[in-house]
Design a protein around this motif. Structure first.
Motif, PDB file in Angstrom:
ATOM      1  N   GLY A 139       0.140  10.975  -3.492  1.00 36.45           N
ATOM      2  CA  GLY A 139       0.665   9.744  -2.740  1.00 36.45           C
ATOM      3  C   GLY A 139       0.733  10.025  -1.262  1.00 36.45           C
ATOM      4  N   ILE A 140       1.214  11.055  -0.989  1.00 32.83           N
ATOM      5  CA  ILE A 140       1.501  11.453   0.539  1.00 32.83           C
ATOM      6  C   ILE A 140       0.060  12.313   1.119  1.00 32.83           C
ATOM      7  CG2 ILE A 140       2.426  13.768   0.317  1.00 32.83           C
ATOM      8  CD1 ILE A 140       3.407  11.271   2.859  1.00 32.83           C
ATOM      9  N   LEU A 141      -0.502  12.835   0.198  1.00 38.21           N
ATOM     10  CA  LEU A 141      -1.784  13.521   0.518  1.00 38.21           C
ATOM     11  C   LEU A 141      -2.699  12.497   0.536  1.00 38.21           C
ATOM     12  CD1 LEU A 141      -1.719  16.811  -1.841  1.00 38.21           C
ATOM     13  CD2 LEU A 141      -1.221  16.579   0.274  1.00 38.21           C
ATOM     14  N   GLU A 142      -2.744  11.381   0.037  1.00 40.02           N
ATOM     15  CA  GLU A 142      -3.881  10.379   0.320  1.00 40.02           C
ATOM     16  C   GLU A 142      -3.567   9.689   1.496  1.00 40.02           C
ATOM     17  OE1 GLU A 142      -6.296   8.972  -1.367  1.00 40.02           O
ATOM     18  OE2 GLU A 142      -6.460   7.238   0.072  1.00 40.02           O
ATOM     19  N   VAL A 143      -2.264   9.608   1.798  1.00 38.65           N
ATOM     20  CA  VAL A 143      -1.949   8.991   3.197  1.00 38.65           C
ATOM     21  C   VAL A 143      -2.669   9.782   4.309  1.00 38.65           C
ATOM     22  CG1 VAL A 143      -0.044   8.341   4.856  1.00 38.65           C
ATOM     23  CG2 VAL A 143      -0.004   7.659   2.371  1.00 38.65           C
TER      24      VAL A 143
ATOM     25  N   ALA B 133       2.872   1.650  -3.162  1.00 38.64           N
ATOM     26  CA  ALA B 133       2.114   2.406  -4.267  1.00 38.64           C
ATOM     27  C   ALA B 133       1.948   4.155  -3.834  1.00 38.64           C
ATOM     28  CB  ALA B 133       0.703   1.700  -4.238  1.00 38.64           C
ATOM     29  N   ARG B 134       1.684   4.208  -2.797  1.00 45.81           N
ATOM     30  CA  ARG B 134       1.543   5.890  -2.350  1.00 45.81           C
ATOM     31  C   ARG B 134       2.814   6.516  -2.963  1.00 45.81           C
ATOM     32  NH1 ARG B 134      -2.479   3.385  -1.735  1.00 45.81           N
ATOM     33  NH2 ARG B 134      -2.375   4.067  -3.987  1.00 45.81           N
ATOM     34  N   GLY B 135       3.993   5.849  -2.458  1.00 50.06           N
ATOM     35  CA  GLY B 135       5.044   6.488  -2.883  1.00 50.06           C
ATOM     36  C   GLY B 135       5.402   6.645  -4.270  1.00 50.06           C
TER      37      GLY B 135
ATOM     38  N   GLU C 178       2.987   7.433  -6.244  1.00 44.10           N
ATOM     39  CA  GLU C 178       2.337   8.396  -6.768  1.00 44.10           C
ATOM     40  C   GLU C 178       2.896   9.733  -6.335  1.00 44.10           C
ATOM     41  OE1 GLU C 178      -1.858   5.559  -5.629  1.00 44.10           O
ATOM     42  OE2 GLU C 178      -1.336   7.649  -4.758  1.00 44.10           O
ATOM     43  N   ASN C 179       4.159  10.010  -5.702  1.00 41.15           N
ATOM     44  CA  ASN C 179       4.887  11.222  -5.560  1.00 41.15           C
ATOM     45  C   ASN C 179       5.785  11.401  -6.431  1.00 41.15           C
ATOM     46  OD1 ASN C 179       3.293  11.736  -3.325  1.00 41.15           O
ATOM     47  ND2 ASN C 179       4.603  11.417  -1.650  1.00 41.15           N
TER      48      ASN C 179
ATOM     49  N   TYR D 269       0.673  -1.228   0.030  1.00 40.95           N
ATOM     50  CA  TYR D 269      -0.121   0.178   0.092  1.00 40.95           C
ATOM     51  C   TYR D 269       0.935   1.308  -0.085  1.00 40.95           C
ATOM     52  CZ  TYR D 269      -3.109   3.809   1.824  1.00 40.95           C
ATOM     53  OH  TYR D 269      -3.629   4.961   2.168  1.00 40.95           O
ATOM     54  N   PHE D 270       1.908   1.278   0.971  1.00 36.37           N
ATOM     55  CA  PHE D 270       2.708   2.500   0.826  1.00 36.37           C
ATOM     56  C   PHE D 270       3.787   2.573  -0.294  1.00 36.37           C
ATOM     57  CE2 PHE D 270       1.144   2.249   5.312  1.00 36.37           C
ATOM     58  CZ  PHE D 270       0.638   3.514   5.745  1.00 36.37           C
TER      59      PHE D 270
END
Lengths: 425, 500
Positions: B119-123, A44-46, A48-49, A41-42
């Motif tokens: 991504g960080i904003l989604e977190v 994937a978030r990384g 997106e940055n 999950y994280f």
């Protein structure tokens, strides 16, 4: 366990809660995930940055290399999973490193005492201002407009309920330094402190001595703020300051989208008892061995409650430890060489773009975008996987066609050449 | 009998400054790929410094040994139970550490374009939403850096709302059992403090409270469960009393580990509260920080939340700076994001049911300790225990042994002490919070130690009074440290001690 307690079920232990306060449904949060799913999950978030971009952003958060030793040390459970060292006999590890931290901060800043850390640079500023109020018995603050705009916003939030009027002092439009004539006019016998930043938000080195003269002539204190700690490897420390408030993010703290970082307050010995935050002192144990412990706790909220010097409790010990390891790894020669590399890189890039200000700068500077909106320049760079400078119009309307560019030891020459090229196009 | 520990060899280590030798270095920098510049020439000679006097000069191996040796002088959760009451010293999952270091998250710059920060904003968005669900509140800010900073933010929100209604009012009511940060926060936010006495059951005395609630009162700052580990059973009535006079209820969420999944402050009348992510949500305490202190509010307070606010516009996250009624910023940038990542990982790992089970286990563990050591220690308040229990040294002090001595003796048994001498309403308090992550085996060792120490107090109080005996550092002279503060190393102050 339940039979020892004399209960039939764990539910019994909650039976005393009034019915109307109970949550009578499950929390609306998805079922627990495995370790693998969480990492996934994280990751994937990384993704997106921004990934794999070169960046020329500074403005209070700097991209410096983090020596491997830093993570190695702070990953040790003995440091990571302990708490505030109230029990000195089994916390000498943390206490010793904080004592070393306080010492190194003094050596860096030219001050005599330093605390164990504040939340960050931005909150260290109002804490320093309130400290100046306690010392002088005065209530007015004059802050330079060249102090980080977000630090000034935080100061305003704290000041409004402290009966602490804050006036802003302008900057010289040619040099990008504090306007000393304006400062002269604004400082008077009711001024508790003058707050300046060096290098200032534009990256320019301020004349600390001159600001100190102006403040001290009227009996006000001088608070010097720093946001780029690496600069202290090369710059004369602000010895004329009464209080130094700073941000240590540059010392191996990852940018992490703005935190956690660590702030500091350092000052003269005579003001030590007015300093907020934890302080570690040297003493002896009952066998006569050197030992360290938290000290001067009578300033703190545990004992003083509403009369405490500050409400701060948990600070940033692990981040301060990262900075301590960073300072140890680089050491006396390394911090200077690191600062020299930053200076060289920034001056290389600055030599290729139009400069807005003439004052001496360390590793960031304001570039004019020649009548174009900074975003136009930056958009072109993004296509090359380069994040350009910070458009200054959001903080300084008069600088809407200017951007703040930062170069560190991490900035590669070919990327800097690409930035220079974008200014021409 | 001491079963948990036995002494072992432990390395001495001097201070870095005593270990330094001129010219030693532990760093490498790449060769400069641009021309070097003359610092004195570009900065001005008087702006450049000579060498940093006294700064360390050690090799890489000396550096790693220095910090590793020092680390072994610490106790930590990773070594065993750490029952500091009100601090919620639970296990810190290592997966949280790993995900917080993922490059795209850890190296994100706060001013990089929003389009490259989704991504960080989604977190952050996901965490805000889950914390709102857990607390039963309407909106959450993640900006505050720690619990006390969250308190400050929350009180400013109350002030701003009351001001918008015409009168910010003058004082805050704070129970005498409260954390010291509460009154210190009140002062920082420009309010006077009036203390509210607890009743014999350790709860807020509702009748007394009602008398104190006037038009001058902005809010009550209440901790629930309170610092005795007791749930304020009249909380709904208390909230009604405050609300009837146009005042608010602020809840210190330090003890939220007793409530997650069981009861929600938003459902029992709380208007604003903070959470300590480093307590309830397992982010590591790190020797005293970093923490994170999100603030959750009810709808009427939402317009006043700090600038900027995270906002969902269509399919994208964005920062909203256009907030006319906001109290402003309490911190630069957006908060301690690294802690937000870890807390979200904790919540995702547990899920809704897992969070509720953690709460149940935390309360079970505290009740187990309470029941088994109650025959040996005085329990001044008998109300049901939630996540922590508070004893007094009443019996032991008759033999000249105080809570601080018992705490030091626990160290010999291989445990970190409980919280000593707090809350202030219990004379000689022993405040014990085991958390849910301790096994029955570890709890039993602790209980045995407490019972054994109680017996030592009866039979041989000297052994307790002089504790700890087996640590590398014996009792530390804190009085001299405060009387003659030495807060930095200087070459002369420690000469002859270099071999320590």
């Amino acid at each position: 366990m339940l039979s020892a307690i004399g209960a039939n079920s764990i539910e019994d232990l909650f039976a005393h809660l009034p019915a109307e306060v109970r949550l009578n449904r499950p929390l609306d949060i998805a079922p627990g995930k495995s370790e693998y799913e969480i990492v996934d999950y994280f990751k994937a978030r990384g993704e997106e940055n921004a990934n794999g971009y070169a960046s020329f952003l500074g403005a209070g958060v700097y991209h410096h290399y983090r020596p491997v030793l830093v993570d190695t040390v702070v990953s040790r459970g003995e440091f990571l999973t302990s708490y505030t060292p109230y029990q000195a006999e089994i916390a000498q590890g943390t206490l010793t490193t904080i004592f070393e931290f306080q010492t190194m901060i003094c050596q860096l800043t030219g001050m005599e005492v330093a605390n164990a850390s504040m939340y960050d640079g931005s909150t260290a500023v109002p804490e320093a201002a309130m400290m100046a109020m306690r010392i002088t018995g005065r209530d007015r603050i004059v802050v330079a407009r060249t102090v980080h705009p977000e630090y000034r916003e935080v100061l305003a939030t704290y000041a409004q309920h402290q009966g602490m009027p804050v006036a802003e002092c302008g900057y010289r439009r040619d040099a990008g330094t504090l306007d000393e004539d304006d400062l002269e006019k604004r400082v008077d016998e009711e001024t508790a402190a003058v707050i300046i930043q060096s290098p200032n938000f534009f990256g320019i080195v301020e004349d600390v001595r001159r600001a100190a003269e102006i403040a001290h002539r009227r009996g006000a204190l001088l608070i010097v703020v720093f946001a780029e700690a690496v600069s202290l490897g090369l710059l004369e420390p602000p010895r004329e300051a009464d209080i130094v408030a700073g941000e240590l993010q540059s010392f191996a703290i990852s940018p992490a989208y703005g935190g956690p970082f660590a702030g500091i307050i350092a000052t003269k010995e005579k003001f030590m008892r007015q300093m907020p935050g934890r302080i570690v002192g040297e003493t002896k144990d009952s066998r006569g061995n050197r030992a360290f412990c938290l000290t001067l706790a009578t300033r703190e909220q545990h004992i003083r409650r509403e009369k405490a010097t500050s409400n701060i409790c948990t600070n940033q010990a692990l981040i301060a430890l990262m900075a301590t390891v960073f300072m140890t790894v680089y050491g006396k020669e390394g911090l200077r060489e690191l600062a020299e590399q930053n200076l060289a890189k920034a001056h290389y890039l600055a030599g290729k773009v139009p400069l807005r200000f003439s004052g001496p700068f360390f590793n960031e500077f304001v570039a004019s975008t020649n009548g174009r909106a900074p975003d136009q320049v930056n958009d072109g760079l993004l296509k090359k996987k380069i994040i350009g400078g910070l458009a200054l119009g959001r903080f300084y309307p008069e600088l809407e066609n200017a951007m703040l560019l930062c170069a560190t030891e991490m900035s590669r020459r070919e990327k800097m050449d690409a930035v220079a090229e974008a200014f021409q196009g | 009998m001491i079963r948990k520990v036995r002494p072992h060899i432990n390395q001495n280590e001097p201070l870095l400054f005593e270990r330094s030798s001129p010219g030693k270095r532990g760093y490498q920098l790449p060769a400069l790929d641009v021309p070097a510049v003359d610092a004195a020439a570009v900065l001005g000679g008087r702006n450049t410094r000579a060498e940093i006097e006294g700064f360390p000069e050690v090799s890489e191996v000396e550096a790693i040994r220095h910090f590793t040796r020092l680390s072994t002088h610490n106790y930590a959760i990773d070594l065993g139970l750490y029952p500091l009451g009100s601090c919620t010293m639970k296990y810190n999952p290592r997966v949280n550490e790993q995900v917080a270091r993922i490059e795209g998250l850890a190296w994100a710059h706060p001013y990089q374009p929003e389009s490259l920060s989704q991504g960080i904003l989604e977190v952050m968005g996901a965490l805000e939403k889950m914390l709102a669900e857990i607390t039963g509140m309407d909106a959450v800010t993640l900006q505050p850096a720690a619990g006390a900073h969250g308190e400050f933010t929350g009180i400013l929100l109350i002030r701003a709302l009351l001001e918008s209604r015409g009168n910010p009012r003058k004082k805050l009511l704070i129970p005498d059992s409260a954390h010291g940060t509460n009154p210190a926060t009140a002062t920082t936010a420009g309010y006077a403090v009036e203390n509210i006495k607890s009743n014999a059951r350790g709860m807020v005395d509702v009748e007394e409270l009602a008398k104190s609630v006037t038009e001058d009162v902005a809010a009550l700052m209440i901790t629930n469960p309170n610092t005795l580990g007791v749930f304020e059973e009249n909380i709904t009535r208390i909230a009604e009393i405050l609300h009837a006079k146009g005042a608010m209820v602020y809840m210190d969420g330090a003890n939220m580990n007793a409530l997650v999944g069981i009861a929600r402050p938003g459902d029992f009348g709380v208007d604003v509260m903070h959470l300590n992510l480093h307590k309830t949500f397992s982010t590591p305490h790190g020797g005293g920080g970093p923490g994170s202190g999100p603030v959750a509010v009810k709808g009427p307070l939402a317009p006043f939340l700090p600038t900027p606010r995270l906002q969902r516009v269509g399919s994208r996250w964005t920062w909203n700076y256009d907030l006319a009624q906001s109290i402003g910023r309490v911190r630069a940038f957006y908060g301690n994001i690294g802690m937000h990542i870890r807390a979200l990982a904790y919540i995702l790992a547990h899920g809704g049911d897992g969070l509720r089970n953690a709460t149940k286990d935390a309360v079970l563990n505290a009740n187990y300790i309470r029941t088994l050591i109650e025959p040996y220690y005085d329990l001044p308040h008998k109300a049901p225990t939630m996540h922590e229990c508070v004893f007094s040294d009443d019996r032991q002090s008759k033999r000249g042994v105080r809570t601080g001595d018992i705490a030091k003796r626990l160290i010999d048994y291989g445990f970190h002490p409980y919280t000593v001498s707090f809350p202030l309403i219990v004379h000689g308090a022993l405040m014990i919070e085991p958390t849910e992550t301790e096994s029955k085996d570890e709890l039993d060792l602790f209980i045995d130690a407490m019972i054994s120490i109680a017996q030592e107090v009866e039979e041989n109080p000297e052994v307790v009074l002089k504790a700890p005996h087996d640590t590398r550092t014996s009792r530390v002279d804190e009085v001299t440290a405060a009387r003659k503060p030495v807060v930095r190393w200087k070459p002369e102050s420690t000469s002859g001690k270099a071999a320590d």
